[in-house]
Scaffold this active site. Structure first.
Site, PDB file in Angstrom:
ATOM      1  N   ASP A   1       0.838  -1.197   0.000  1.00  0.00           N
ATOM      2  CA  ASP A   1       0.000   0.000   0.000  1.00  0.00           C
ATOM      3  C   ASP A   1       0.873   1.247   0.000  1.00  0.00           C
ATOM      4  O   ASP A   1       1.848   1.341   0.767  1.00  0.00           O
ATOM      5  CB  ASP A   1      -0.893   0.006   1.249  1.00  0.00           C
ATOM      6  CG  ASP A   1      -1.637   1.318   1.423  1.00  0.00           C
ATOM      7  OD1 ASP A   1      -2.510   1.618   0.602  1.00  0.00           O
ATOM      8  OD2 ASP A   1      -1.323   2.058   2.383  1.00  0.00           O
TER       9      ASP A   1
ATOM     10  N   ASP B   1      -3.872   2.629  -5.109  1.00  0.00           N
ATOM     11  CA  ASP B   1      -2.768   2.737  -4.164  1.00  0.00           C
ATOM     12  C   ASP B   1      -2.348   1.399  -3.550  1.00  0.00           C
ATOM     13  O   ASP B   1      -1.502   1.368  -2.657  1.00  0.00           O
ATOM     14  CB  ASP B   1      -3.099   3.735  -3.053  1.00  0.00           C
ATOM     15  CG  ASP B   1      -4.338   3.350  -2.259  1.00  0.00           C
ATOM     16  OD1 ASP B   1      -4.987   2.356  -2.612  1.00  0.00           O
ATOM     17  OD2 ASP B   1      -4.652   4.056  -1.280  1.00  0.00           O
ATOM     18  N   GLU B   2      -2.908   0.282  -4.022  1.00  0.00           N
ATOM     19  CA  GLU B   2      -2.532  -1.022  -3.493  1.00  0.00           C
ATOM     20  C   GLU B   2      -2.271  -2.013  -4.622  1.00  0.00           C
ATOM     21  O   GLU B   2      -2.932  -1.966  -5.661  1.00  0.00           O
ATOM     22  CB  GLU B   2      -3.628  -1.596  -2.579  1.00  0.00           C
ATOM     23  CG  GLU B   2      -3.749  -0.900  -1.242  1.00  0.00           C
ATOM     24  CD  GLU B   2      -4.736  -1.610  -0.322  1.00  0.00           C
ATOM     25  OE1 GLU B   2      -4.755  -1.274   0.880  1.00  0.00           O
ATOM     26  OE2 GLU B   2      -5.478  -2.501  -0.783  1.00  0.00           O
TER      27      GLU B   2
END
Length: 432
Positions: A15, A115-116
């Site tokens: 993340d 974002d991951e």
């Protein structure tokens, strides 16, 4: 429960910490760890503005969360409030995943969100070191040095364990690394204090489990799986497996879809009171969905319309909106034919008074596109089909607004304004 035969791969869920806010800080030459910054959406349908992200210092000083509105922010000149730049975030996400791709093959990398990302390091990590934690630290350093981003990492023997390690442990670890393995499920998963802290258990599922006298992950792990399944169906079985840290998903396995549809929806920028304004937006969304059908070489024989009323508004039947579908007499990808049926559904079920705030359109019963069926009720159909093909080609080459329908210039239309957004937010690249 986990057996000796349970797969023991090496998976990393990674993340980008405070992604949007960190990107905005580094682009301005500011330290993301010490700068109080908030990324605030100014899209009209968020009312007074919605917090999309906040830096660690903004969270610490002002207790800002992603559910706050602009009106909730303190009147402090030290707090920097900036608009989103979705195109920039997408570029950064692509750059970070390119770094990940240096450690795993294409089929072992799955971007999970902006974002991951999930990495299957099972077959490749030993190429980069003798200790998996050293390899993870190396990945963290690469991202920090090359993209000025900080990443937290969850490690596990399967994707579920890696995700839980990320959410529950990595974010509170000094090295920003959390680890759960088949051998530490009892110590790391059963001791998670709240059911809703577990990936896949939302408040609704937790409430259903509470009714079964299950109040903790430990309770869930020691419940009767057959009883849970009898009360909650396959979801109960999945939650029981989660408590035991079991996930037999294959990352790149394609899941067959039985009844696929193509659709779009949008929350309107304000309450819509008038029929002509509402129908303009329905037709705009219908045209977008029809264009997506043609782009995928599909046609449909069913349409679905969803109408959501404004907050607190109900119709004579006490409903806060309606959703209805209908089968078309022929299979089509032609915009006017689809929109005719959507408008028929709207006029049939709208009471003429309830204000509208949410509209959704979907095309169902999809099949491969083989052409339009002619009939005596649709003259010049062949010419219209060719015209739409030309319009699609122009938009593909020159942009969504290179050619628009005249209705999109009417009061209440949203297509032109929304075409400038990325993911529902500003995609702007500049600092202004």
């Amino acid at each position: 429960m986990i057996t000796q035969d349970e797969a023991a791969g090496v998976y990393a869920f990674i993340d980008n910490k405070s992604f949007y806010a960190t990107v905005e800080c580094t682009e301005r030459g500011l330290d993301p760890l010490t700068t109080p910054l908030v990324v605030m959406s100014e899209a009209e349908n968020t009312g007074s503005g919605l917090v999309l992200a906040s830096s660690p210092m903004a969270k610490k000083l002002y207790h800002i969360t992603n559910v706050n509105r602009r009106r909730d922010l303190p009147d402090d000149p030290n707090l920097l409030v900036v608009p989103p730049r979705m195109n920039l975030y997408i570029q950064k996400n692509t750059a970070v995943n390119k770094i990940f791709n240096e450690y795993v093959a294409d089929e072992d990398l799955m971007p999970y969100s902006i974002d991951e990302s999930l990495l299957n390091l099972t077959h490749s990590w030993k190429l980069f070191g003798n200790n998996i934690l050293d390899v993870i630290r190396q990945i963290q350093r690469e991202v920090k040095e090359r993209e000025q981003l900080v990443v937290t990492v969850g490690l596990g023997n399967n994707p579920l364990q890696a995700k839980l390690a990320l959410d529950v442990y990595a974010k509170h670890n000094r090295e920003l690394i959390g680890v759960i393995t088949n051998n530490t499920v009892k110590q790391k998963i059963w001791t998670i204090p709240q059911l809703t802290d577990v990936w896949g258990i939302n408040k609704r599922n937790a409430a259903r489990l509470n009714k079964l006298h299950i109040f903790s992950v430990d309770d869930l792990a020691h419940a009767d799986p057959f009883y849970i399944k009898s009360q909650m169906g396959i979801m109960g079985t999945q939650l029981y497996a989660t408590a035991w840290g079991i996930d037999r998903t294959k990352m790149m396995q394609q899941v067959p879809v039985n009844d696929r549809s193509i659709g779009n929806s949008q929350v309107l920028p304000r309450d819509y009171h008038y029929q002509n304004e509402i129908e303009v937006v329905i037709k705009e969304i219908g045209a977008q969905v029809a264009a997506r059908l043609r782009a995928q070489h599909k046609q449909c024989q069913g349409v679905h319309l969803f109408i959501g009323y404004s907050m607190g508004v109900v119709d004579d039947a006490g409903q806060s909106g309606f959703a209805h579908s209908m089968k078309l007499p022929i299979s089509t990808a032609e915009t006017n034919r689809i929109n005719e049926q959507l408008i028929w559904l709207f006029e049939k079920y709208w009471d003429g008074q309830a204000t509208v705030r949410h509209i959704g359109v979907a095309c169902t019963r999809l099949s491969a596109r083989f052409g339009e069926q002619m009939d005596i009720f649709h003259s010049n159909l062949e010419a219209r089909v060719k015209l739409e093909g030309t319009m699609d080609a122009i938009r593909h080459r020159f942009g969504k607004t290179a050619i628009v329908r005249a209705a999109s210039l009417k009061h209440g239309a949203t297509y032109i304004a929304r075409s400038q957004l990325v993911g529902g937010h500003s995609g702007g690249q500049s600092l202004e």
